[in-house]
Enzyme design. Structure first.
Site, PDB file in Angstrom:
ATOM      1  N   HIS A  70       0.980 -16.367  -2.045  1.00  0.00           N
ATOM      2  CA  HIS A  70       1.819 -15.398  -2.761  1.00  0.00           C
ATOM      3  C   HIS A  70       1.978 -14.178  -1.859  1.00  0.00           C
ATOM      4  O   HIS A  70       0.990 -13.501  -1.547  1.00  0.00           O
ATOM      5  CB  HIS A  70       1.121 -15.021  -4.074  1.00  0.00           C
ATOM      6  CG  HIS A  70       1.790 -13.946  -4.860  1.00  0.00           C
ATOM      7  ND1 HIS A  70       2.491 -14.208  -6.016  1.00  0.00           N
ATOM      8  CD2 HIS A  70       1.851 -12.596  -4.684  1.00  0.00           C
ATOM      9  CE1 HIS A  70       2.948 -13.074  -6.524  1.00  0.00           C
ATOM     10  NE2 HIS A  70       2.578 -12.081  -5.722  1.00  0.00           N
TER      11      HIS A  70
ATOM     12  N   CYS B 249       3.182  -4.370  -8.359  1.00  0.00           N
ATOM     13  CA  CYS B 249       2.058  -4.219  -9.278  1.00  0.00           C
ATOM     14  C   CYS B 249       1.967  -2.766  -9.731  1.00  0.00           C
ATOM     15  O   CYS B 249       1.904  -1.854  -8.894  1.00  0.00           O
ATOM     16  CB  CYS B 249       0.760  -4.643  -8.608  1.00  0.00           C
ATOM     17  SG  CYS B 249      -0.692  -4.413  -9.665  1.00  0.00           S
TER      18      CYS B 249
END
Length: 307
Positions: free
Chosen positions: A214, A247
């Protein structure tokens, strides 16, 4: 070279996990409706994606963009062969995920305490204990478990992360029934040499489990890292349509690598994904319209080649 929209039919297969509906949206200022998120998931399936990170069973007060997980799972089209992944961080989240009938449970375990405490309210050891509890609770449900090691390439709070640290976390994860382990560059600091070294080290302790990677393109190394992972033997990659993502608990963590740009790289390199490049690009544009911003992805602007 003639390349099919879904990659050369005789090319080696690389699986795409579409994370746009979760990781792609969780840091956006505009909160999409449940209806739009359902449509995004179904459109990804229409484009050929067979694993979609659809929802997150976290406290909506902390991440309001992820509210409505149960409604989304109730509303998505259940197409045979399409897996809807739910992110969980504790037993409460797991109970919700099982009740909502997710196809697969993913647990994020950071490699560093600095990020783990800020993002999940617990140390790495506490998260590993929570993972073991989740694993026991999943027994008999038939729902597969995957685990993502976040901040595996670097931490916004603790700085450099050693290969030995990541290997030790993976070793603990390997004590569970997890069928797949993902290495995540949460803040986009990794470089190809690091990818090669880390994947090589983790393989030795991951056993027969599939490895997934990822990447974020924060420092413009995401696609080079994805290719390094492929060359190291990884055959499962995360990406987000349009290149949206980030995030909320990691400073300066910008978008994931874009699905459509990744597909171009893989297809032109002779690999097959089964995912429509044109469909992914259209969905990236569709998502950008709903978020009120231009997608970071380049494919939608430059177009495929040959056209």
């Amino acid at each position: 070279m003639t390349v099919d929209d879904r990659g050369p039919v005789d090319g080696e297969h690389v699986e795409i996990v579409e994370v746009g509906p979760r990781d792609g949206l969780q840091n956006e200022a505009r909160v999409l409706s449940v209806e739009d998120r359902i449509a995004m998931i179904d459109r990804a399936a229409d484009a050929g994606v067979r694993r979609i990170e659809a929802v997150s069973f976290v406290n909506p007060k902390r991440v309001p963009q992820m509210a409505g997980a149960e409604e989304i799972m109730k509303g998505v089209r259940r197409t045979p062969g399409v897996s809807h992944i739910g992110l969980v961080l504790n037993r409460r989240g797991l109970d919700r995920a099982v009740e909502a009938a997710v196809s697969e449970v993913n647990v994020a375990v950071p490699a560093t305490d600095g990020f783990s405490v800020r993002n999940q309210g617990s140390t790495v050891d506490e998260m590993l204990d929570a993972l073991a509890d989740i694993d026991r609770a999943l027994e008999g449900t038939g729902i597969p478990l995957s685990v993502t090691v976040s901040t595996a390439f670097g931490c916004p709070f603790d700085g450099e992360v050693s290969t030995e640290r990541v290997v030790e976390v993976v070793r603990r994860i390997a004590d569970t029934s997890a069928v797949e382990i993902a290495l995540a560059d949460t803040i986009g600091v990794g470089v190809p040499r690091q990818v090669t070294e880390l994947v090589g080290a983790v393989v030795a302790v991951a056993g027969e489990r599939a490895l997934r990677c990822h990447f974020h393109n924060t420092r413009n190394t995401g696609y080079a890292n994805a290719w390094a992972a492929v060359e190291a033997g990884v055959r499962v990659l995360d990406s987000s349509v349009g290149g949206f993502g980030g995030c909320p608990f990691a400073p300066a963590a910008t978008g994931n690598i874009a699905t459509e740009d990744l597909l171009y790289l893989l297809h032109r390199s002779g690999l097959h994904t089964g995912v429509s490049l044109s469909g992914a690009a259209a969905l990236g544009d569709w998502t950008g319209e709903r978020l009120g911003k231009e997608p970071p992805a380049y494919l939608g602007r430059a177009g495929n080649f040959p056209a």
